[in-house]
Design an enzyme around this catalytic site. Structure first.
Site, mmCIF file in Angstrom:
data_model
loop_
_atom_site.group_PDB
_atom_site.id
_atom_site.type_symbol
_atom_site.label_atom_id
_atom_site.label_comp_id
_atom_site.label_asym_id
_atom_site.label_seq_id
_atom_site.Cartn_x
_atom_site.Cartn_y
_atom_site.Cartn_z
ATOM 1 N N ASP A 103 0.813 -1.218 0.000
ATOM 2 C CA ASP A 103 0.000 0.000 0.000
ATOM 3 C C ASP A 103 0.848 1.271 0.000
ATOM 4 O O ASP A 103 0.328 2.373 0.206
ATOM 5 C CB ASP A 103 -0.917 0.012 1.239
ATOM 6 C CG ASP A 103 -1.956 -1.097 1.185
ATOM 7 O OD1 ASP A 103 -2.371 -1.441 0.060
ATOM 8 O OD2 ASP A 103 -2.320 -1.603 2.251
ATOM 9 N N ASN A 161 69.662 12.298 -39.261
ATOM 10 C CA ASN A 161 70.385 13.394 -39.897
ATOM 11 C C ASN A 161 70.725 12.962 -41.322
ATOM 12 O O ASN A 161 71.517 12.045 -41.533
ATOM 13 C CB ASN A 161 71.667 13.705 -39.111
ATOM 14 C CG ASN A 161 72.410 14.915 -39.647
ATOM 15 O OD1 ASN A 161 72.245 15.297 -40.802
ATOM 16 N ND2 ASN A 161 73.228 15.522 -38.796
ATOM 17 N N GLY A 193 70.379 16.927 -34.333
ATOM 18 C CA GLY A 193 70.665 17.212 -35.726
ATOM 19 C C GLY A 193 69.789 16.513 -36.745
ATOM 20 O O GLY A 193 70.081 16.545 -37.949
ATOM 21 N N HIS A 220 49.488 29.467 -29.108
ATOM 22 C CA HIS A 220 50.553 30.274 -28.511
ATOM 23 C C HIS A 220 51.739 30.318 -29.473
ATOM 24 O O HIS A 220 51.820 29.542 -30.430
ATOM 25 C CB HIS A 220 50.988 29.701 -27.162
ATOM 26 C CG HIS A 220 51.301 28.224 -27.207
ATOM 27 N ND1 HIS A 220 50.372 27.257 -26.884
ATOM 28 C CD2 HIS A 220 52.420 27.558 -27.573
ATOM 29 C CE1 HIS A 220 50.907 26.063 -27.031
ATOM 30 N NE2 HIS A 220 52.151 26.213 -27.446
ATOM 31 N N ARG A 223 47.379 18.627 -37.733
ATOM 32 C CA ARG A 223 47.047 18.211 -36.375
ATOM 33 C C ARG A 223 47.090 19.470 -35.526
ATOM 34 O O ARG A 223 48.085 20.202 -35.528
ATOM 35 C CB ARG A 223 48.046 17.169 -35.880
ATOM 36 C CG ARG A 223 47.840 16.727 -34.417
ATOM 37 C CD ARG A 223 48.778 17.459 -33.498
ATOM 38 N NE ARG A 223 48.840 16.895 -32.154
ATOM 39 C CZ ARG A 223 49.457 17.464 -31.131
ATOM 40 N NH1 ARG A 223 50.095 18.627 -31.285
ATOM 41 N NH2 ARG A 223 49.483 16.914 -29.946
ATOM 42 N N ASP A 266 47.473 21.387 -32.259
ATOM 43 C CA ASP A 266 47.982 21.309 -30.901
ATOM 44 C C ASP A 266 46.994 21.978 -29.948
ATOM 45 O O ASP A 266 46.369 22.987 -30.299
ATOM 46 C CB ASP A 266 49.340 22.007 -30.845
ATOM 47 C CG ASP A 266 49.997 21.913 -29.487
ATOM 48 O OD1 ASP A 266 50.228 20.790 -29.017
ATOM 49 O OD2 ASP A 266 50.291 22.979 -28.900
ATOM 50 N N GLU A 301 44.179 17.655 -30.939
ATOM 51 C CA GLU A 301 44.752 17.085 -29.721
ATOM 52 C C GLU A 301 43.757 17.251 -28.580
ATOM 53 O O GLU A 301 43.543 18.346 -28.069
ATOM 54 C CB GLU A 301 46.067 17.776 -29.349
ATOM 55 C CG GLU A 301 46.691 17.176 -28.088
ATOM 56 C CD GLU A 301 47.793 18.032 -27.487
ATOM 57 O OE1 GLU A 301 48.532 17.517 -26.632
ATOM 58 O OE2 GLU A 301 47.895 19.222 -27.860
ATOM 59 N N ASP A 330 54.521 13.392 -25.625
ATOM 60 C CA ASP A 330 54.045 13.924 -24.346
ATOM 61 C C ASP A 330 53.880 12.847 -23.278
ATOM 62 O O ASP A 330 53.447 13.163 -22.156
ATOM 63 C CB ASP A 330 52.695 14.628 -24.542
ATOM 64 C CG ASP A 330 52.834 15.964 -25.236
ATOM 65 O OD1 ASP A 330 53.822 16.669 -24.960
ATOM 66 O OD2 ASP A 330 51.970 16.321 -26.058
ATOM 67 N N ASP A 348 59.330 13.368 -20.928
ATOM 68 C CA ASP A 348 60.217 14.353 -21.523
ATOM 69 C C ASP A 348 61.332 14.740 -20.544
ATOM 70 O O ASP A 348 61.046 15.047 -19.376
ATOM 71 C CB ASP A 348 59.362 15.583 -21.883
ATOM 72 C CG ASP A 348 60.158 16.742 -22.424
ATOM 73 O OD1 ASP A 348 61.208 16.488 -23.025
ATOM 74 O OD2 ASP A 348 59.706 17.882 -22.255
ATOM 75 N N ARG A 399 62.140 11.347 -25.887
ATOM 76 C CA ARG A 399 62.461 12.022 -27.146
ATOM 77 C C ARG A 399 63.905 11.748 -27.559
ATOM 78 O O ARG A 399 64.588 12.606 -28.108
ATOM 79 C CB ARG A 399 62.214 13.528 -27.013
ATOM 80 C CG ARG A 399 60.789 13.868 -26.605
ATOM 81 C CD ARG A 399 60.592 15.357 -26.372
ATOM 82 N NE ARG A 399 59.231 15.636 -25.915
ATOM 83 C CZ ARG A 399 58.747 16.853 -25.660
ATOM 84 N NH1 ARG A 399 59.532 17.915 -25.835
ATOM 85 N NH2 ARG A 399 57.504 17.026 -25.249
#
Length: 606
Positions: free
Chosen positions: A92, A152, A193, A268, A350, A352, A381, A456, A499, A503
């Site tokens: 109920d 190089n 280089g 930037h 691409r 950034d 990105e 990254d 980093d 790299r």
């Protein structure tokens, strides 16, 4: 799902509950169907709201004794959010419960709550017509090159046009490093280089590997080795070469069926740029030198000239006001940056930090590109689910039809690594991937640029320091929907923390053959059948096992992944997530498969 004495069933992944599946075109209706069992006098209400608008309450119609249904149509692109209210009699007593999503941006089986404010609504992406990404892009394998560290090409291995206040390594095999001051700012940039001539000389290697697209980290003139501090958008950095060399690279790559995609850094510039000119390196009057500079309106100064808006507070990277008419015209106008380089014959751009660029600026970039070359690709990105990304308090509209074709698929990378390292269950990975499939328009899902690592992030062989599990990760990359992208040197067994160690210079002549063999075999598999580029994607799981089907009318592949270091027996009839497989397809699946310990299995079943 049983709740007290009643049963409620709704799963946004199933077309029997929500049709059509996933992201939907504007003005195309979606039919919702929910099951409520053992609930006396049940009434179900669908609560749905377009973002920025009020909620709409829709009483769902009883279809039979168990199911309730309602259809909703959106008239504009954007996100909608929805949940269900279930009212019923318990003896109920009148009771109300709410059914919603397992989490923000996550679909699947409903969660039941008694408090309305504890509910997380489901998401639907409504989009306009999406012009497909060019077929060459969706059918290729990409290779990302950090130019200074690749090769190089000079015969005597001299480093071209060394920069002031930089240092050069004694040998190609040295470990990268930074020289910083006491505030942590980089005092001397380091260079190995690598140059565009070097990329050109390795095109045959890339072609043999199975590469059809190269994504170059920035190549425009800049002070740093990474070039994200643009000094001059109209000039190739002299350490990399010149415009003539770049044109030859485009042409030689084209002869081998390889397209070049450039990295556009338009949020930037560098403090040491012709536009800002904080160090007086350029003859032009820069914004940091005089308020009379034509570039002064491009920047936001707080206390001229030493305090200004910069990217994440990095003083070396002053932010540009993309809404300034002069700057925007410089990038997308007649004779501007996009037009100049696109007309040279590149394959696209691409963008950034796309999440820090205004939507209408991205639209202008896309419009300018489309007006020059219809087969160019525009990639953004974005590190999260791009369908519901919020940046600076604003919901982004990347995937709704008139901005980017694709985003970088970091959620794929994060999911694979977390699963293989034992941080998430097979069920969690299934939910993550199904939610991406549900939230993204199909074109965007099948155009996402998938990666296992970039400049990254840590290198994948560092994240997964085990060849057996690395084979699984690479196998998933090369058989997953979307466009696979290999970070230079990953196929050679390079390792590297964040980093600068990710790299390092490519180890020519010192490749880890066991790793190279994995990449070669998986890339050959990817290129062997278009089921891996356009086939349906049907994921499933069972305990610690994860898998998926890639299916076209002509062929079907079953991918099975065993994460645990032990043999496993997969019973196909027991897996979860194959509800949408047709009866015809089920007839092609055997009753069970044996999986070796920690393995990637790709089985062609027709």
């Amino acid at each position: 799902m049983n709740y007290r004495d009643i049963t409620i069933e709704y799963n946004s992944f199933r077309e029997s509950h929500k049709k059509p599946f996933g992201a939907t075109r504007v003005n195309e209706g979606i039919t919702f169907r929910i099951l409520v069992e053992n609930a006396k006098n049940a009434e179900v209400t669908l609560v749905i709201a377009k973002e920025g608008h009020g909620e709409r309450y829709m009483r769902m119609n009883p279809v039979d004794k168990l199911h309730h249904s309602a259809t909703y149509t959106a008239d504009e692109a954007g996100l909608c959010f929805y949940f269900f209210i279930i009212n019923y009699q318990d003896h109920d007593v009148h009771r109300t419960v709410y059914a919603g999503s397992p989490g923000h941006g996550i679909g699947g089986e409903q969660v039941i709550k008694e408090n309305r404010w504890d509910i997380t609504p489901y998401q639907i992406t409504f989009h306009n017509y999406i012009k497909p990404a060019p077929s060459w892009y969706k059918e290729t394998i990409f290779y990302q090159i950090f130019v200074d560290r690749f090769y190089n090409g000079n015969e005597d291995k001299r480093i071209s046009s060394p920069k002031k206040n930089s240092f050069l390594y004694a040998t190609w095999e040295d470990t990268p490093m930074y020289i910083k001051d006491c505030q942590g700012s980089i005092m001397r940039w380091d260079f190995f280089g690598g140059n565009l001539l070097g990329v050109m000389k390795k095109l045959d290697y890339l072609k043999e590997l199975g590469i059809g697209g190269i994504y170059l980290n920035p190549i425009f003139k800049a002070r740093s080795n990474h070039k994200y501090d643009t000094g001059d958008y109209m000039t190739i950095d002299e350490m990399f070469g010149d415009e003539e060399t770049f044109q030859r690279l485009i042409e030689e790559a084209g002869k081998r069926g390889i397209r070049i995609v450039l990295d556009g850094v338009f949020n930037h510039v560098g403090a040491d740029s012709k536009y800002f000119n904080a160090f007086g390196s350029y003859p032009e009057l820069g914004a940091a030198e005089s308020k009379d500079s034509p570039y002064y309106p491009w920047f936001n100064f707080f206390n001229y000239p030493s305090e200004y808006e910069s990217w994440w507070g990095v003083k070396d990277l002053p932010n540009v006001n993309e809404n300034n008419p002069s700057y925007r015209d410089f990038i997308v106008g007649k004779g501007g940056v996009i037009e100049k380089w696109t007309k040279m014959g590149i394959g696209g751009w691409r963008l950034d930090v796309a999440d820090e660029m205004p939507d209408d600026f991205i639209k202008d970039i896309r419009s300018t590109m489309d007006g020059i070359a219809e087969d160019n690709i525009l990639i953004g990105e974005v590190w999260e689910d791009a369908s519901n990304k919020i940046a600076y308090g604003k919901r982004r509209r990347y995937l709704l039809g008139d901005e980017i074709h694709a985003t970088m698929n970091y959620p794929f990378k994060d999911g694979v690594i977390a699963y293989l390292n034992g941080h998430v269950r097979a069920r969690d990975l299934y939910t993550r991937f199904m939610s991406l499939k549900e939230n993204y328009p199909r074109e965007a899902f099948y155009s996402a640029l998938n990666n296992l690592g970039t400049h990254d992030t840590k290198r994948i062989y560092t994240e997964i320091d085990d060849v057996t599990r690395l084979r699984v990760a690479v196998g998933m990359l090369l058989t997953f929907p979307g466009v696979p992208c290999i970070y230079y040197g990953d196929e050679a067994g390079m390792k590297g923390e964040s980093d600068p160690y990710n790299r390092g210079p490519y180890p020519w002549g010192n490749e880890v053959e066991e790793v190279s063999d994995i990449y070669r075999k998986m890339m050959h598999l990817r290129n062997s059948d278009d089921a891996f580029t356009r086939g349906d994607f049907i994921p499933f799981y069972q305990e610690n096992l994860f898998g998926y089907l890639r299916n076209t009318q002509d062929s079907t592949y079953l991918i099975l992944i065993n994460r645990e270091p032990e043999e496993a027996r997969l019973v196909v009839s027991d897996v979860i997530g194959l509800e949408s497989v047709s009866d015809e397809m089920e007839g092609l699946l055997d009753d069970f498969y044996y999986l070796e310990s920690t393995s990637f299995n790709c089985i062609k079943i027709r």
